[in-house]
Design a protein around this motif. Structure first.
Motif, PDB file in Angstrom:
ATOM      1  N   LYS A   1     122.722 -13.042   9.035  1.00 35.79           N
ATOM      2  CA  LYS A   1     122.063 -14.342   9.174  1.00 35.79           C
ATOM      3  C   LYS A   1     120.602 -14.201   9.619  1.00 35.79           C
ATOM      4  O   LYS A   1     119.768 -15.021   9.248  1.00 35.79           O
ATOM      5  N   ILE A   2     120.305 -13.167  10.384  1.00 36.39           N
ATOM      6  CA  ILE A   2     118.944 -13.110  10.959  1.00 36.39           C
ATOM      7  C   ILE A   2     118.073 -11.984  10.395  1.00 36.39           C
ATOM      8  O   ILE A   2     116.887 -11.938  10.690  1.00 36.39           O
ATOM      9  N   CYS A   3     118.654 -11.076   9.610  1.00 36.20           N
ATOM     10  CA  CYS A   3     117.854  -9.966   9.065  1.00 36.20           C
ATOM     11  C   CYS A   3     117.976  -9.926   7.546  1.00 36.20           C
ATOM     12  O   CYS A   3     118.987  -9.439   7.011  1.00 36.20           O
ATOM     13  N   PRO A   4     116.975 -10.450   6.840  1.00 39.54           N
ATOM     14  CA  PRO A   4     117.084 -10.509   5.373  1.00 39.54           C
ATOM     15  C   PRO A   4     117.199  -9.136   4.717  1.00 39.54           C
ATOM     16  O   PRO A   4     117.735  -9.027   3.615  1.00 39.54           O
ATOM     17  N   GLN A   5     116.721  -8.102   5.383  1.00 46.04           N
ATOM     18  CA  GLN A   5     116.794  -6.768   4.766  1.00 46.04           C
ATOM     19  C   GLN A   5     117.851  -5.894   5.447  1.00 46.04           C
ATOM     20  O   GLN A   5     117.715  -4.672   5.490  1.00 46.04           O
ATOM     21  N   PHE A   6     118.893  -6.538   5.961  1.00 42.15           N
ATOM     22  CA  PHE A   6     119.958  -5.758   6.619  1.00 42.15           C
ATOM     23  C   PHE A   6     120.673  -4.876   5.594  1.00 42.15           C
ATOM     24  O   PHE A   6     120.981  -5.296   4.499  1.00 42.15           O
ATOM     25  N   ARG A   7     120.894  -3.647   5.965  1.00 41.89           N
ATOM     26  CA  ARG A   7     121.617  -2.714   5.099  1.00 41.89           C
ATOM     27  C   ARG A   7     122.606  -1.919   5.949  1.00 41.89           C
ATOM     28  O   ARG A   7     122.320  -1.574   7.088  1.00 41.89           O
ATOM     29  N   GLU A   8     123.766  -1.654   5.385  1.00 44.85           N
ATOM     30  CA  GLU A   8     124.798  -0.922   6.121  1.00 44.85           C
ATOM     31  C   GLU A   8     124.550   0.577   6.038  1.00 44.85           C
ATOM     32  O   GLU A   8     124.060   1.088   5.036  1.00 44.85           O
ATOM     33  N   MET A   9     124.918   1.262   7.105  1.00 46.78           N
ATOM     34  CA  MET A   9     125.019   2.727   7.042  1.00 46.78           C
ATOM     35  C   MET A   9     126.332   3.056   6.337  1.00 46.78           C
ATOM     36  O   MET A   9     127.247   2.244   6.327  1.00 46.78           O
ATOM     37  N   GLU A  10     126.420   4.218   5.799  1.00 43.59           N
ATOM     38  CA  GLU A  10     127.694   4.653   5.214  1.00 43.59           C
ATOM     39  C   GLU A  10     128.160   5.922   5.906  1.00 43.59           C
ATOM     40  O   GLU A  10     127.378   6.851   6.024  1.00 43.59           O
ATOM     41  N   PRO A  11     129.391   6.003   6.338  1.00 45.58           N
ATOM     42  CA  PRO A  11     130.353   4.910   6.464  1.00 45.58           C
ATOM     43  C   PRO A  11     130.036   4.055   7.682  1.00 45.58           C
ATOM     44  O   PRO A  11     129.260   4.452   8.539  1.00 45.58           O
ATOM     45  N   HIS A  12     130.671   2.892   7.746  1.00 42.04           N
ATOM     46  CA  HIS A  12     130.411   1.993   8.871  1.00 42.04           C
ATOM     47  C   HIS A  12     131.699   1.299   9.292  1.00 42.04           C
ATOM     48  O   HIS A  12     132.769   1.585   8.765  1.00 42.04           O
ATOM     49  N   GLY A  13     131.570   0.371  10.229  1.00 39.88           N
ATOM     50  CA  GLY A  13     132.760  -0.336  10.733  1.00 39.88           C
ATOM     51  C   GLY A  13     133.688   0.640  11.449  1.00 39.88           C
ATOM     52  O   GLY A  13     133.226   1.535  12.156  1.00 39.88           O
ATOM     53  N   VAL A  14     134.980   0.504  11.233  1.00 37.36           N
ATOM     54  CA  VAL A  14     135.933   1.354  11.960  1.00 37.36           C
ATOM     55  C   VAL A  14     135.844   2.811  11.520  1.00 37.36           C
ATOM     56  O   VAL A  14     136.401   3.691  12.175  1.00 37.36           O
ATOM     57  N   ASP A  15     135.166   3.069  10.399  1.00 35.33           N
ATOM     58  CA  ASP A  15     135.001   4.459   9.941  1.00 35.33           C
ATOM     59  C   ASP A  15     133.662   5.054  10.365  1.00 35.33           C
ATOM     60  O   ASP A  15     133.268   6.126   9.886  1.00 35.33           O
ATOM     61  N   ASN A  16     132.957   4.372  11.232  1.00 33.62           N
ATOM     62  CA  ASN A  16     131.613   4.814  11.631  1.00 33.62           C
ATOM     63  C   ASN A  16     131.614   6.228  12.228  1.00 33.62           C
ATOM     64  O   ASN A  16     132.663   6.771  12.573  1.00 33.62           O
ATOM     65  N   TYR A  17     130.436   6.781  12.331  1.00 36.98           N
ATOM     66  CA  TYR A  17     130.284   8.040  13.077  1.00 36.98           C
ATOM     67  C   TYR A  17     129.699   7.742  14.456  1.00 36.98           C
ATOM     68  O   TYR A  17     128.855   6.850  14.598  1.00 36.98           O
ATOM     69  N   CYS A  18     130.123   8.536  15.422  1.00 40.20           N
ATOM     70  CA  CYS A  18     129.600   8.430  16.788  1.00 40.20           C
ATOM     71  C   CYS A  18     128.097   8.753  16.779  1.00 40.20           C
ATOM     72  O   CYS A  18     127.625   9.529  15.954  1.00 40.20           O
ATOM     73  N   CYS A  19     127.378   8.164  17.729  1.00 31.99           N
ATOM     74  CA  CYS A  19     125.946   8.448  17.861  1.00 31.99           C
ATOM     75  C   CYS A  19     125.717   9.874  18.375  1.00 31.99           C
ATOM     76  O   CYS A  19     124.605  10.378  18.340  1.00 31.99           O
ATOM     77  N   GLY A  20     126.766  10.483  18.859  1.00 29.84           N
ATOM     78  CA  GLY A  20     126.635  11.825  19.437  1.00 29.84           C
ATOM     79  C   GLY A  20     126.472  11.783  20.942  1.00 29.84           C
ATOM     80  O   GLY A  20     126.508  12.805  21.624  1.00 29.84           O
ATOM     81  N   GLY A  21     126.288  10.579  21.462  1.00 34.50           N
ATOM     82  CA  GLY A  21     126.085  10.436  22.908  1.00 34.50           C
ATOM     83  C   GLY A  21     127.302   9.863  23.617  1.00 34.50           C
ATOM     84  O   GLY A  21     127.252   9.573  24.808  1.00 34.50           O
ATOM     85  N   GLY A  22     128.390   9.698  22.861  1.00 37.40           N
ATOM     86  CA  GLY A  22     129.584   9.077  23.431  1.00 37.40           C
ATOM     87  C   GLY A  22     130.214   9.897  24.537  1.00 37.40           C
ATOM     88  O   GLY A  22     129.959  11.090  24.679  1.00 37.40           O
ATOM     89  N   SER A  23     131.031   9.231  25.340  1.00 34.64           N
ATOM     90  CA  SER A  23     131.833   9.841  26.408  1.00 34.64           C
ATOM     91  C   SER A  23     130.989  10.487  27.500  1.00 34.64           C
ATOM     92  O   SER A  23     131.450  11.408  28.157  1.00 34.64           O
ATOM     93  N   GLY A  24     129.761  10.030  27.637  1.00 33.55           N
ATOM     94  CA  GLY A  24     128.906  10.556  28.693  1.00 33.55           C
ATOM     95  C   GLY A  24     127.855  11.534  28.194  1.00 33.55           C
ATOM     96  O   GLY A  24     126.915  11.875  28.922  1.00 33.55           O
ATOM     97  N   PHE A  25     127.978  11.991  26.950  1.00 34.25           N
ATOM     98  CA  PHE A  25     127.021  12.983  26.424  1.00 34.25           C
ATOM     99  C   PHE A  25     125.580  12.477  26.533  1.00 34.25           C
ATOM    100  O   PHE A  25     124.659  13.255  26.778  1.00 34.25           O
ATOM    101  N   ALA A  26     125.391  11.165  26.320  1.00 34.23           N
ATOM    102  CA  ALA A  26     124.025  10.627  26.303  1.00 34.23           C
ATOM    103  C   ALA A  26     123.295  10.843  27.626  1.00 34.23           C
ATOM    104  O   ALA A  26     122.067  10.895  27.665  1.00 34.23           O
TER     105      ALA A  26
END
Lengths: 539, 291
Positions: free
Chosen positions: A423-448
């Motif tokens: 609704k607010i970003c006309p050029q929104f694009r999804e990463m692949e994969p996304h949603g429940v199949d997303n990849y972790c940012c690498g900083g999860g579980s305290g790594f960040a």
């Protein structure tokens, strides 16, 4: 010329040597797409200094996340191994570990060793399929230790069930480090056809080390949960400092966007108590500022809390220690209860969502069982029901969404953030994969927030590698530095990890790839702000 | 020998029933654990005031599980290479279980001389399918380095035994009973109706061996993955997002556990105190560093 590497076997975990089982080299790493494919190769992490090697355990992969001191004598080693075994018994006991016994046993017993999970793991794939990072590596070792040392099935049956692991100090030390090479994103568990959760096994291992042996990363324990329980926030912010920050926020809003807002603090009986990750106040104050602007514009009855524990959403216990987790969750809810608000709403912090809303649900009894929910459905309601005046043209730049694992796979909050962005970003694009199949940012579980010795390098170049690859692929057609791009990461820890990978690869300077939260985009689209909310200044 | 086979056969059925009941009891009586689900898509947490919303019905959940078990959907979507032999094996196995059920029912009701050749085709086809699938899985397990490294030897023994059971079935039906369904049904009728005890005490080798193998499988089945799948995976991992309502059953069960002692030994835990006390009382002790 590359030399063929020695194949690592399960039993190598017991090797009595100080030499690391593996060292990940530049040639091992998963290649990047343009523009990073042309950059020179560099080792993913520096070797530890000789002094560090002498003092700390690093025989897993040459990295130290725990700064685990080496035992000074054979007796000390034996005592630690006994302690580990005692902790393992507790982990497998219904009485001692009732909080996670059932899913742990399910995960240990149901694995059929089909390795379906391996390719789901961003650390395993990014590192060039290093055997020790395979999701099943630590789990199978633990399973075999249990069969041999806990179940004690006799020589023949033990051999038949893979009793080739020797439980010695190097095994224990390597397992301790290995528990911190998995970001608990649980993508492997999502992929498992039988529901075996190697992420949970990693977490339970962390718990064993913390709750029985007193071994945990300093960033999570000493300066994390212990500090939070002592002063109110894992960042060390005191109540007085927090109140000063709120005043600063009010001045900022007036100075930059021409609105004088009185940010409600400790307002008794408000509908909503919003709790942010206190890291936002330290590093990205524009995030709580955006929340304040949005909530005031929508006319909500809301408040912040300056009470000790009331201005910190994090709960690092989620990742490594049930006791610390429970202590913090109870303190946070107590604040809301005393303030007599109608509900608690969690701000942009993934693990705080999963921790307080979902996991803590079964330790909050009677009056402590307090209504808690995510900011996302609330924000979606405000936007889709036109409670805010928004102009999407103000966000007319390529924007993508990083899904924090805790929102999607671990909680099932998948669509509200997408409906908002569309609704607010006309050029929104999804990463692949996304949603429940997303990849972790690498900083999860305290790594960040873990930066011990060379661990930060490991995180940036291995753990976060898949996320960086995804970002580059998503913006592959708009890499021109003249065009600003936005990675929306609605979670404090994810934001920190993404900031670090963008910075260490100069992607803001060279390709104008910026990052930030979700509410900043909403505030940026608001028509009655004098200036654009997003300032595009790297920090 | 015959008496032993008899004892093992009927004993295994009894064991199967008892062990299954005990497994179910163990699962039901396991401590209630903290929420740790995974989500395949949108959940109630996408809604404001999610605690007041209704969840999917039991029938919906059960239907999803039946489809998963019948078609091994998770393997199909996640690991197609493994799915092919696995699907062949499981389809054969399901058909074979159904065939045995039919065999027992058909032996008990109706004239056995009039039985159709279809019964033989069904049994043989199911056995071959299971054998083919099983053999492919074993070959894959033995030749794929990635799979081999993690597969303990005991599982190969399991597969070999399974294949032997199937071969034993073929030998019994096609060599001993000469592929004659009436002869086979007559034998089964004797087993299920306790007729011709003398015949039972001196069984022929081929059917006796097959019965013996099948008995071992009956003993194993309550400990197999299929059982875990329902009670743990579905019931506790995918379907467990029922909120802890004030005054509800979940809270009652948790309260009981909160009164138990926390036994962990690290310095920051007040070992020996009750969980409720440990969680609510603070002790300012950092814990890092081995104790």
């Amino acid at each position: 010329m590359t030399t063929e590497k020695k194949k690592i076997r399960l039993k190598d975990i017991s090797n009595r040597t100080d030499e690391p089982l593996i060292t990940v080299t530049a040639d091992d790493l998963m290649p990047f797409p343009p523009p990073l494919d042309q950059r020179g190769k560099k080792a993913p992490y520096s070797p530890l200094s000789e002094d560090q090697k002498k003092s700390y355990e690093c025989s897993l992969d040459g990295v130290s996340a725990l700064a685990l001191p080496k035992p000074k004598s054979k007796q000390e080693e034996e005592k630690l191994v006994e302690c580990f075994l005692g902790g393992l018994r507790k982990l497998l006991s219904q009485n001692d570990n009732w909080l996670f016994w059932q899913p742990l046993i399910q995960s240990l017993e149901s694995c059929v060793r089909c390795q379906t999970c391996s390719d789901a793991c961003p650390v395993y794939v990014s590192s060039g399929n290093q055997e020790i990072y395979r999701p099943t590596y630590k789990s199978e070792i633990l399973r075999r230790i249990i069969n041999k040392y806990i179940k004690k099935r006799g020589k023949i049956l033990s051999k038949l069930t893979g009793g080739d692991i020797e439980l010695n100090w190097p095994t224990v030390a390597r397992l301790a480090e290995l528990a911190y090479r998995c970001s608990l994103c649980r993508r492997c568990a999502q992929r498992c056809p039988l529901g075996s959760d190697n992420g949970l096994i990693g977490r339970e291992l962390r718990k064993l080390f913390s709750q029985e042996m007193g071994i945990a990363p300093k960033e999570l324990h000493d300066s994390g949960t212990v500090q939070q329980l002592r002063v109110g926030a894992s960042t060390g912010i005191s109540s007085a400092a927090f109140q000063g920050m709120v005043e600063f926020m009010e001045d900022e809003i007036e100075e930059k966007w021409g609105k004088r807002i009185k940010i409600p603090v400790d307002k008794e009986g408000a509908d909503i108590l919003i709790i942010h990750n206190s890291g936002e106040f330290m590093s990205w104050i524009e995030n709580p500022v955006a929340f304040a602007i949005i909530f005031e514009a929508a006319g909500l009855s809301w408040t912040l809390s300056s009470e000790i524990y009331g201005y910190e959403a994090t709960n690092y216990g989620t990742w490594y220690d049930d006791v610390q987790f429970a202590r913090i969750a109870l303190k946070q809810v107590e604040v809301a209860r005393k303030l007599k608000v109608k509900k608690m709403v969690m701000g942009e912090c993934g693990h705080a969502h999963k921790g307080l809303i979902v996991i803590a649900d079964r330790i909050l009894m009677d009056e402590m069982n307090f209504p808690r929910e995510s900011f996302l459905p609330l924000l979606e309601d405000l936007i889709l029901h036109d409670r805010l005046k928004l102009d999407p043209r103000k966000n007319n730049f390529p924007a993508t969404l990083h899904d924090p694992c805790n929102f999607v796979r671990l909680m099932g909050i998948v669509e509200p953030q997408r409906r908002i962005l569309k609704k607010i970003c006309p050029q929104f694009r999804e990463m692949e994969p996304h949603g429940v199949d997303n990849y972790c940012c690498g900083g999860g579980s305290g790594f960040a927030i873990m930066n011990s010795m060379n661990f930060k390098e490991w995180r940036e170049n291995i753990s976060s590698r898949m996320k960086l690859k995804q970002i580059l692929e998503t913006f592959s057609d708009v890499l021109d530095p003249g065009m600003r791009k936005y990675v929306c990461a609605p979670c404090s820890n994810c934001k920190g990890a993404i900031r670090d990978i963008l910075a260490s690869n100069d992607l803001w300077e060279r390709h104008s790839i910026y990052y930030g939260g979700l509410v900043e985009l909403v505030a940026n689209a608001m028509v009655d702000l004098k200036k654009p909310f997003i300032e595009w200044e790297w920090h | 020998m015959g008496a032993m086979i008899l004892f093992i056969f009927y004993g295994s059925i009894l064991f199967f029933i008892l062990a299954t009941a005990l497994r179910v009891r163990k699962c039901i009586r396991a401590p209630i654990h903290l929420h740790w689900e995974l989500y395949k898509g949108s959940s109630i947490y996408e809604l404001t005031e999610w605690w007041a919303k209704t969840h999917g019905t039991f029938v919906e959940k059960l239907w999803s599980m039946v489809l998963d078990l019948l078609f091994l959907r998770e393997f199909y979507h996640r690991n197609r290479r493994f799915w092919y032999p696995l699907y062949v094996f499981h389809t054969g196995l399901y058909l074979l279980i159904l065939w045995h059920a039919w065999l027992f029912i058909r032996a008990g009701v109706g004239g056995i001389e009039t039985v159709s050749i279809f019964g033989w085709v069904w049994g043989t086809f199911s056995t071959l399918l299971t054998f083919l699938g099983g053999l492919s899985i074993v070959i894959m397990r033995m030749t794929d380095e990635e799979l081999k490294a993690y597969y303990p030897p005991i599982h190969y023994l399991k597969w070999i035994f399974l294949l032997l059971t199937l071969v034993g079935g073929i030998i019994a039906v096609d060599i001993h009973f000469h592929s004659s369904m009436p002869a086979l049904l007559k034998y089964v009728r004797e087993q299920v109706t306790f007729q011709n005890f003398e015949h039972k005490l001196h069984p022929a080798l081929a059917p006796a061996l097959h019965v013996l193998f099948a008995s071992v499988w009956l003993v194993y089945l309550p400990f197999s993955h299929v059982f875990q799948l329902f009670f743990r995976y579905y019931h506790y991992l995918r379907w467990d997002d029922v909120p802890n309502a004030r005054g509800g059953e979940i809270g009652r069960r948790i309260k009981d556990y909160l009164e138990r002692p926390a036994t962990w030994s690290a310095p920051h835990i007040q070992s020996g105190k009750r969980w409720r006390e440990v969680a609510s009382e603070l002790q300012q002790t950092p814990a890092t560093g081995p104790k």
